[in-house]
Scaffold this active site. Structure first.
Site, PDB file in Angstrom:
ATOM      1  N   ASP A   8       0.808  -1.223   0.000  1.00  0.00           N
ATOM      2  CA  ASP A   8       0.000   0.000   0.000  1.00  0.00           C
ATOM      3  C   ASP A   8       0.838   1.270   0.000  1.00  0.00           C
ATOM      4  O   ASP A   8       0.419   2.298   0.514  1.00  0.00           O
ATOM      5  CB  ASP A   8      -0.957   0.022   1.214  1.00  0.00           C
ATOM      6  N   GLY A  25      -4.254  -4.448  -4.042  1.00  0.00           N
ATOM      7  CA  GLY A  25      -5.271  -3.441  -4.343  1.00  0.00           C
ATOM      8  C   GLY A  25      -4.566  -2.164  -4.735  1.00  0.00           C
ATOM      9  O   GLY A  25      -4.069  -1.448  -3.877  1.00  0.00           O
ATOM     10  N   LYS A  35       2.038   2.217  -5.061  1.00  0.00           N
ATOM     11  CA  LYS A  35       2.648   1.686  -6.287  1.00  0.00           C
ATOM     12  C   LYS A  35       1.757   1.934  -7.503  1.00  0.00           C
ATOM     13  O   LYS A  35       2.235   2.263  -8.579  1.00  0.00           O
ATOM     14  CB  LYS A  35       2.892   0.169  -6.145  1.00  0.00           C
ATOM     15  N   GLN A  52       2.185  -6.087  -3.056  1.00  0.00           N
ATOM     16  CA  GLN A  52       2.617  -6.179  -1.660  1.00  0.00           C
ATOM     17  C   GLN A  52       3.907  -5.359  -1.472  1.00  0.00           C
ATOM     18  O   GLN A  52       4.154  -4.440  -2.224  1.00  0.00           O
ATOM     19  CB  GLN A  52       2.812  -7.638  -1.219  1.00  0.00           C
TER      20      GLN A  52
HETATM   21  P1  IMO Z   1      -0.773  -4.185  -2.292  1.00  0.00           P
HETATM   22  O1  IMO Z   1      -0.233  -4.732  -3.572  1.00  0.00           O
HETATM   23  C1  IMO Z   1      -1.102  -4.591   2.027  1.00  0.00           C
HETATM   24  C2  IMO Z   1      -1.183  -8.627   3.687  1.00  0.00           C
HETATM   25  C3  IMO Z   1      -2.448  -9.092   4.374  1.00  0.00           C
HETATM   26  C4  IMO Z   1      -1.874 -10.012   5.422  1.00  0.00           C
HETATM   27  C5  IMO Z   1      -0.704 -10.672   4.690  1.00  0.00           C
HETATM   28  C6  IMO Z   1      -1.025 -12.039   4.111  1.00  0.00           C
HETATM   29  O2  IMO Z   1      -2.066  -3.481  -2.417  1.00  0.00           O
HETATM   30  O3  IMO Z   1       0.260  -3.361  -1.589  1.00  0.00           O
HETATM   31  P2  IMO Z   1      -2.425 -12.824   2.011  1.00  0.00           P
HETATM   32  O4  IMO Z   1      -3.891 -12.641   1.671  1.00  0.00           O
HETATM   33  O5  IMO Z   1      -1.514 -12.228   1.001  1.00  0.00           O
HETATM   34  O6  IMO Z   1      -2.071 -14.232   2.346  1.00  0.00           O
HETATM   35  O7  IMO Z   1      -2.230 -12.005   3.387  1.00  0.00           O
HETATM   36  O8  IMO Z   1      -0.350  -9.789   3.651  1.00  0.00           O
HETATM   37  N1  IMO Z   1      -1.339  -8.152   2.314  1.00  0.00           N
HETATM   38  C7  IMO Z   1      -1.285  -6.850   1.952  1.00  0.00           C
HETATM   39  N2  IMO Z   1      -1.158  -5.742   2.701  1.00  0.00           N
HETATM   40  N3  IMO Z   1      -1.139  -4.469   0.696  1.00  0.00           N
HETATM   41  C8  IMO Z   1      -1.237  -5.571  -0.087  1.00  0.00           C
HETATM   42  O9  IMO Z   1      -1.117  -5.512  -1.416  1.00  0.00           O
HETATM   43  C9  IMO Z   1      -1.353  -6.838   0.541  1.00  0.00           C
HETATM   44  N4  IMO Z   1      -1.482  -8.101   0.096  1.00  0.00           N
HETATM   45  C10 IMO Z   1      -1.458  -8.890   1.185  1.00  0.00           C
HETATM   46  O10 IMO Z   1      -3.154  -8.012   4.966  1.00  0.00           O
HETATM   47  O11 IMO Z   1      -1.336  -9.275   6.493  1.00  0.00           O
HETATM   48 MG    MG Z   2      -2.924  -1.779  -1.872  1.00  0.00          MG
END
Ligand code: IMO
Ligand code: MG
Length: 423
Positions: A12, A39, A15, A223
């Site tokens: 988050d 997201g 990106k 992530q």
């Molecule tokens: P973007 O690309 C923030 C977090 C989840 C959880 C951990 C594992 O938008 O930055 P998962 O469903 O992947 O097995 O969950 O990772 N998590 C994220 N946190 N941004 C994301 O994606 C995330 N994708 C997974 O909240 O702590």
């Molecule tokens: Mg995000």
């Protein structure tokens, strides 16, 4: 030039916005890991788009987007994302979207297992519940179903039968959950294969041929570094390699072809889900920053945990990703603060840690050591050049550059496309 944009915190970082800007000048954008747990928000005019599986560059007509082999694809989620875009007038033809035939497929039982496993854990991960972990687990266990299998009814049948034989026992005996019927899933997924067939190809070959033609590629990380399965705050991580190293295995492009890596960071820190977070705010600032920064998960809507900028954390990310440039996002969220803190090391049991520790106990109990700076107390969203930023804002950025040992090239001061300073 082939470059990577990835997150240097816990995801988050913004990106989506940066990729939307950079991808105007590149030919192809590639997702290389993760799935629809991501997201990525892009604001164009007064319209907001949130991408989960599609690369954020899909908004630029004429540019090609690739979902690389390292991504796990939930076909239902992908088809819905495509449909939602088309409803808003944006067509996604096969010439503009390519999905690797090697992508592993998120199945209904993965989504359910994701939730059920959490119920058995004392230390919950707080996953997004999208089935990401169980799908990657099947990939490594060697029972996963790949995109290419959806196109071959005989293989799909054999693999699904094998999977259900084992999984139904687990569902019934371990979780007291009903069994899955073969027919329903088989029909549903074969139909997805038919719909997605025009997009499915060998993207490794496509990407390398594109590079041979001297076109440029942008790799879009999902992530962040500290959600990386190897270098993140394990076990509170996601199940893929989100670091720059993940690009090569997740797309089939060799490291010798990658020229540059840009890390996205927020001007502060956030995290969704459970796990250690040394600089997390205690109370009142949490609400203030969460509201100002609209810190709610783009995938699950959960409130994000917020804290001060942690240079110990980001310096580690700069090293492991070989970062060449930094993008500082959401600087404007700090506009009203009188005092701003930066964490420069941790203290635990009398010992000072300057490098990010691996030990879970240290990480979860360490006290951050802060440097305090005066805030700028002025709106920055209208600023378009670095020298017009308030003096204290420039001081803050300069200090981060010193601590992180890397230059800041982009500074985002709002959610809109043009609210960015490029140095
Ligand atoms: P973007 O690309 C923030 C977090 C989840 C959880 C951990 C594992 O938008 O930055 P998962 O469903 O992947 O097995 O969950 O990772 N998590 C994220 N946190 N941004 C994301 O994606 C995330 N994708 C997974 O909240 O702590
Ligand atoms: Mg995000």
């Amino acid at each position: 030039m082939n470059l990577v944009v990835m997150g240097a915190q816990w995801g988050d970082e913004g990106k989506g916005k940066l990729i939307d800007i950079i991808s105007r000048d590149t030919d192809v954008t590639v997702r290389y890991q993760g799935g629809n747990n991501a997201g990525h928000t892009v604001v164009v005019g007064n319209k907001e788009y949130i991408f989960h599986l599609l690369p954020s560059a899909i908004l630029h007509k004429g540019k090609v987007c690739v979902i690389g082999n390292g991504v796990v694809v939930d076909p239902l989620a992908l088809l819905e994302e495509i449909k939602a875009l088309e409803k808003r007038g944006l067509k996604v033809p096969a010439s503009r979207l390519k999905i690797s035939d090697r992508c592993h497929v998120v199945m209904p039982y993965h989504r359910v297992l994701d939730g059920l496993r959490e119920t058995k854990r004392k230390n919950k991960i707080g996953t997004t519940g999208r089935g990401i972990g169980p799908c990657y687990a099947d990939k490594v266990t060697r029972c996963g179903i790949r995109m290419v299998d959806l196109l071959n009814p005989r293989i799909l049948k054999a693999k699904l039968e094998d999977n259900l034989r084992e999984k139904n026992e687990v569902f019934q005996k371990v979780f007291n959950h009903k069994a899955y019927s073969f027919e329903g899933i088989y029909k549903e997924y074969f139909a997805y294969g038919k719909k997605l067939a025009p997009y499915i190809c060998d993207t490794m070959l496509y990407l390398n041929r594109t590079i041979d033609k001297k076109k440029s590629i942008l790799f879009e990380g999902a992530q962040g570094t500290f959600l990386d399965i190897d270098f993140g705050t394990y076990p509170f991580v996601t199940s893929s390699n989100s670091i720059v190293g993940g690009v090569c295995v997740g797309s089939g492009v060799a490291p010798t072809k990658i020229d540059k890596a840009i890390a996205c960071v927020k001007a502060y820190t956030t995290r969704v889900g459970e796990g250690p977070f040394p600089t997390e705010f205690s109370t009142c600032l949490m609400e203030e920053i969460r509201t100002k920064g609209n810190e709610f998960g783009a995938t699950t809507g959960r409130p994000r945990r917020c804290g001060w900028f942690d240079s110990v954390l980001v310096r580690y990310a700069v090293i492991v990703n070989g970062i060449s440039d930094l993008a500082i996002m959401k600087l404007d969220v700090l506009d009203g603060l009188k005092k701003i803190k930066i964490c420069t090391s941790y203290r635990y049991r009398g010992k000072v840690y300057k490098d990010f520790p691996t030990d879970f106990e240290i990480l979860s109990q360490a006290k951050p050591i802060y440097e305090e700076m005066d805030g700028w107390m002025r709106p920055t969203s209208g600023v378009r050049s670095y020298r017009h930023l308030p003096k204290n804002a420039r001081k803050y950025i300069k200090r981060l550059e010193q601590l992180l040992k890397v230059g800041v090239k982009y500074i985002s001061i709002g959610t809109k496309r043009d609210e960015i300073i490029i140095r």
